[in-house]
Design a protein around this motif. Structure first.
Motif, PDB file in Angstrom:
ATOM      1  N   LYS A 181     -13.346   3.290  -7.181  1.00 42.22           N
ATOM      2  CA  LYS A 181     -14.700   3.932  -7.862  1.00 42.22           C
ATOM      3  C   LYS A 181     -15.697   4.277  -7.198  1.00 42.22           C
ATOM      4  CE  LYS A 181     -13.011   2.650 -12.530  1.00 42.22           C
ATOM      5  NZ  LYS A 181     -13.548   2.330 -13.694  1.00 42.22           N
ATOM      6  N   LEU A 182     -15.430   3.359  -5.976  1.00 41.62           N
ATOM      7  CA  LEU A 182     -17.076   3.741  -5.220  1.00 41.62           C
ATOM      8  C   LEU A 182     -16.736   4.794  -4.108  1.00 41.62           C
ATOM      9  CD1 LEU A 182     -17.808   0.056  -4.205  1.00 41.62           C
ATOM     10  CD2 LEU A 182     -18.610   1.301  -6.436  1.00 41.62           C
ATOM     11  N   SER A 183     -17.816   5.254  -3.837  1.00 42.92           N
ATOM     12  CA  SER A 183     -17.795   6.413  -2.742  1.00 42.92           C
ATOM     13  C   SER A 183     -18.349   5.339  -1.478  1.00 42.92           C
ATOM     14  CB  SER A 183     -18.937   7.247  -2.961  1.00 42.92           C
ATOM     15  OG  SER A 183     -20.031   6.357  -2.897  1.00 42.92           O
ATOM     16  N   SER A 184     -17.923   6.607  -0.316  1.00 36.05           N
ATOM     17  CA  SER A 184     -18.041   5.285   0.678  1.00 36.05           C
ATOM     18  C   SER A 184     -18.990   5.404   1.448  1.00 36.05           C
ATOM     19  CB  SER A 184     -17.479   6.887   1.949  1.00 36.05           C
ATOM     20  OG  SER A 184     -15.800   7.091   1.828  1.00 36.05           O
ATOM     21  N   GLU A 185     -20.469   5.233   0.753  1.00 37.57           N
ATOM     22  CA  GLU A 185     -22.000   5.626   1.181  1.00 37.57           C
ATOM     23  C   GLU A 185     -21.940   4.197   0.666  1.00 37.57           C
ATOM     24  OE1 GLU A 185     -20.177   8.309   0.165  1.00 37.57           O
ATOM     25  OE2 GLU A 185     -20.524   9.588   1.752  1.00 37.57           O
ATOM     26  N   GLU A 186     -21.491   4.162  -1.126  1.00 35.99           N
ATOM     27  CA  GLU A 186     -21.562   2.696  -1.856  1.00 35.99           C
ATOM     28  C   GLU A 186     -20.915   1.510  -0.989  1.00 35.99           C
ATOM     29  OE1 GLU A 186     -22.165   4.589  -6.072  1.00 35.99           O
ATOM     30  OE2 GLU A 186     -20.171   3.776  -4.984  1.00 35.99           O
ATOM     31  N   ILE A 187     -19.871   1.637  -0.342  1.00 37.81           N
ATOM     32  CA  ILE A 187     -19.422   0.330   0.461  1.00 37.81           C
ATOM     33  C   ILE A 187     -19.642   0.234   1.475  1.00 37.81           C
ATOM     34  CG2 ILE A 187     -16.579   0.344   1.170  1.00 37.81           C
ATOM     35  CD1 ILE A 187     -15.277   2.231  -0.484  1.00 37.81           C
ATOM     36  N   SER A 192     -23.108  -3.713   3.924  1.00 36.94           N
ATOM     37  CA  SER A 192     -24.120  -3.629   5.327  1.00 36.94           C
ATOM     38  C   SER A 192     -25.079  -4.659   4.749  1.00 36.94           C
ATOM     39  CB  SER A 192     -24.764  -2.021   5.587  1.00 36.94           C
ATOM     40  OG  SER A 192     -25.387  -1.609   4.041  1.00 36.94           O
ATOM     41  N   ASP A 193     -24.931  -4.932   3.366  1.00 39.06           N
ATOM     42  CA  ASP A 193     -26.200  -5.901   2.264  1.00 39.06           C
ATOM     43  C   ASP A 193     -25.201  -6.460   2.171  1.00 39.06           C
ATOM     44  OD1 ASP A 193     -28.514  -6.103   0.956  1.00 39.06           O
ATOM     45  OD2 ASP A 193     -28.242  -4.505  -0.600  1.00 39.06           O
ATOM     46  N   GLU A 194     -26.057  -7.448   2.611  1.00 39.49           N
ATOM     47  CA  GLU A 194     -25.417  -8.823   1.901  1.00 39.49           C
ATOM     48  C   GLU A 194     -25.772  -9.194   0.460  1.00 39.49           C
ATOM     49  OE1 GLU A 194     -26.809 -11.703   4.805  1.00 39.49           O
ATOM     50  OE2 GLU A 194     -25.301 -11.161   6.480  1.00 39.49           O
ATOM     51  N   THR A 195     -26.863  -8.945   0.104  1.00 35.42           N
ATOM     52  CA  THR A 195     -26.988  -9.514  -1.136  1.00 35.42           C
ATOM     53  C   THR A 195     -26.424  -8.595  -2.219  1.00 35.42           C
ATOM     54  OG1 THR A 195     -29.736 -10.002  -0.741  1.00 35.42           O
ATOM     55  CG2 THR A 195     -28.895  -9.530  -2.937  1.00 35.42           C
TER      56      THR A 195
END
Length: 337
Positions: A181-187, A192-195
Motif C-alpha cells: 500500500k506504500l508508494s515508492s516515495e514512502e518506501i 532512508s529514515d531509520e527511526t
C-alpha cells in the motif's frame, strides 16, 4: 542413543566429510562448498537432531540467517525428503543433496541500502504465496532437468484459496499488503529514515506478537526467580539438616565398623581351623605331662601311689582328646565351607 540414530549420524559423517560435530548426537554443522567464483565457503547447514530421532525428522537450518532461496523458509531448509521422512531415509544423502543444490545455486543475501554513509540491512518483502510456489516449482524442475535425476514427485501445491486459510499465509499476506500500500516515495523515505523504518516495523502484527511473547517469557522468568528466592531459607535449613545427618552417619558407621571387627575377632576363636589347632595343641600338652610324670617316677621323685594316680589322670585326658581328634577328622567336623 539408539543404533538407528548412530547409523544415521555415521551416514552423515561419511557422505559429508567436512561435517563438524558441535554437540555429539544432537547438533552438527556442514559447511557449504564454495562455488568457482568464491574463495571460501560463505555459509553452512546446521543439522539439529531431536530427542526421538530418527523417528522424528531432523531440523536443518542455514547459517548465516536471512538468506533467500526457494528451498529456504525463515532460515529453515524445506527439502522434499523431510516431509516424507521415514526410518529408511538416509540423513547423509539428504544433506549431501542440499549442499549440492546450494553450491550450484547459492542462496542470496539480504539486499542492502547505503544511506548517509550508513549501511542498512533491509529484509525484502515476502513474496506472495502464488509467486513463491511457482518459483519453488520452477527451481525443482530445473534441478531435475539439469542433474538428470528423472521425474521426482513434487509435494502438492495448495490453491490460493486454501493457502490463505492457514495462519502463516494469512500473516504473510497481511504484511505484504501493508508494504504494497506504500508508494515508492514512502518506501524510499522508510529506507532512508531509520527511526521511521523502526516505527513502521514495530506496527507489524508479527512483531507485536513476538514482543508480547517475549514479555510473557520475561514475566514468567521473573516470577520463577522470585519463587526460587523465596525458598532460599528453606534450602539452607535443609542443607544444614543434611550436613548434620551426614555427620551422624559417619559417627554411627565408625562405631559399627569397630563392633564388626570385635565380632569377627570373637568368631575367629570358634572357627573350625582354630578349634582343630587348639585340640591338637591340648593333645600334645597332655602327652607331655604324662611323660614328665613318668620321668619324675624314674628319677625317684614320686612314690608308687602318686605316680599311678597322676599318670593315670594325664593319660586319661590324653586318650579322650585323641579320641575327639580322631572322630573329628574322620567325620570331617571341622571342614570349612
Amino acid at each position: 542413543m539408539t543404533e538407528l540414530a548412530r547409523g544415521q549420524i555415521n551416514s552423515l559423517l561419511s557422505e559429508n566429510p567436512s561435517t563438524i560435530t558441535v554437540v555429539d548426537g544432537h547438533l552438527y554443522e556442514v559447511p557449504i562448498a564454495p562455488t568457482q567464483q568464491q574463495q571460501q565457503s560463505e555459509g553452512s547447514l546446521i543439522i539439529n537432531l531431536p530427542s526421538n530421532f530418527p523417528e522424528e525428522p531432523p531440523v536443518i537450518t542455514v547459517s548465516p540467517t536471512g538468506m533467500r532461496h526457494p528451498w529456504i523458509d525463515s532460515d529453515v531448509v524445506m527439502h522434499d525428503g523431510l516431509p516424507s521422512w521415514t526410518l529408511q531415509s538416509n540423513l547423509g544423502l539428504l544433506v549431501k543433496d542440499i549442499c549440492k543444490e546450494f553450491t550450484m545455486r547459492p542462496p542470496a543475501k539480504k539486499s542492502t541500502t547505503v544511506t548517509g554513509g550508513t549501511r542498512i540491512s533491509v529484509v525484502p518483502p515476502p513474496l506472495p504465496a502464488s509467486q513463491l510456489q511457482q518459483q519453488q516449482v520452477t527451481s525443482m524442475t530445473n534441478k531435475t532437468n539439469d542433474e538428470g535425476y528423472g521425474a521426482r514427485p513434487q509435494p502438492p501445491i495448495p490453491s490460493r484459496s486454501n493457502s490463505s486459510n492457514t495462519p502463516t499465509s494469512h500473516t504473510t499476506n497481511l504484511e505484504y499488503n501493508a508494504i504494497s500500500k506504500l508508494s515508492s516515495e514512502e518506501i524510499d523515505e522508510l529506507l532512508s529514515d531509520e527511526t521511521g523504518f523502526e516505527i513502521f516495523f514495530n506496527t507489524l502484527d508479527r512483531v507485536k506478537n513476538l514482543k508480547a511473547f517475549q514479555e510473557e517469557l520475561r514475566n514468567g522468568n521473573d516470577q520463577l526467580a522470585h519463587k526460587n528466592l523465596s525458598r532460599e531459607d528453606q534450602l539452607i535449613k535443609l542443607r544444614s539438616e543434611v550436613a548434620d545427618l551426614y555427620n551422624k552417619y559417619q559417627t554411627d558407621k565408625a562405631a559399627f565398623d569397630k563392633k564388626e571387627r570385635q565380632q569377627n575377632e570373637a568368631f575367629s576363636r570358634f572357627s573350625s581351623s582354630t578349634v582343630l589347632t587348639r585340640l591338637k595343641a591340648s593333645l600334645y600338652e597332655s602327652d607331655e605331662l604324662s611323660e614328665s610324670v613318668a620321668q619324675s617316677f624314674l628319677d625317684g621323685n614320686l612314690d608308687n601311689d602318686s605316680f599311678v594316680k597322676q599318670f593315670r589322670e594325664f593319660r586319661k585326658v590324653y586318650h579322650l582328646r585323641a579320641s575327639k581328634l580322631e572322630r573329628a577328622q574322620k567325620d570331617n567336623l571341622f571342614v570349612s565351607y
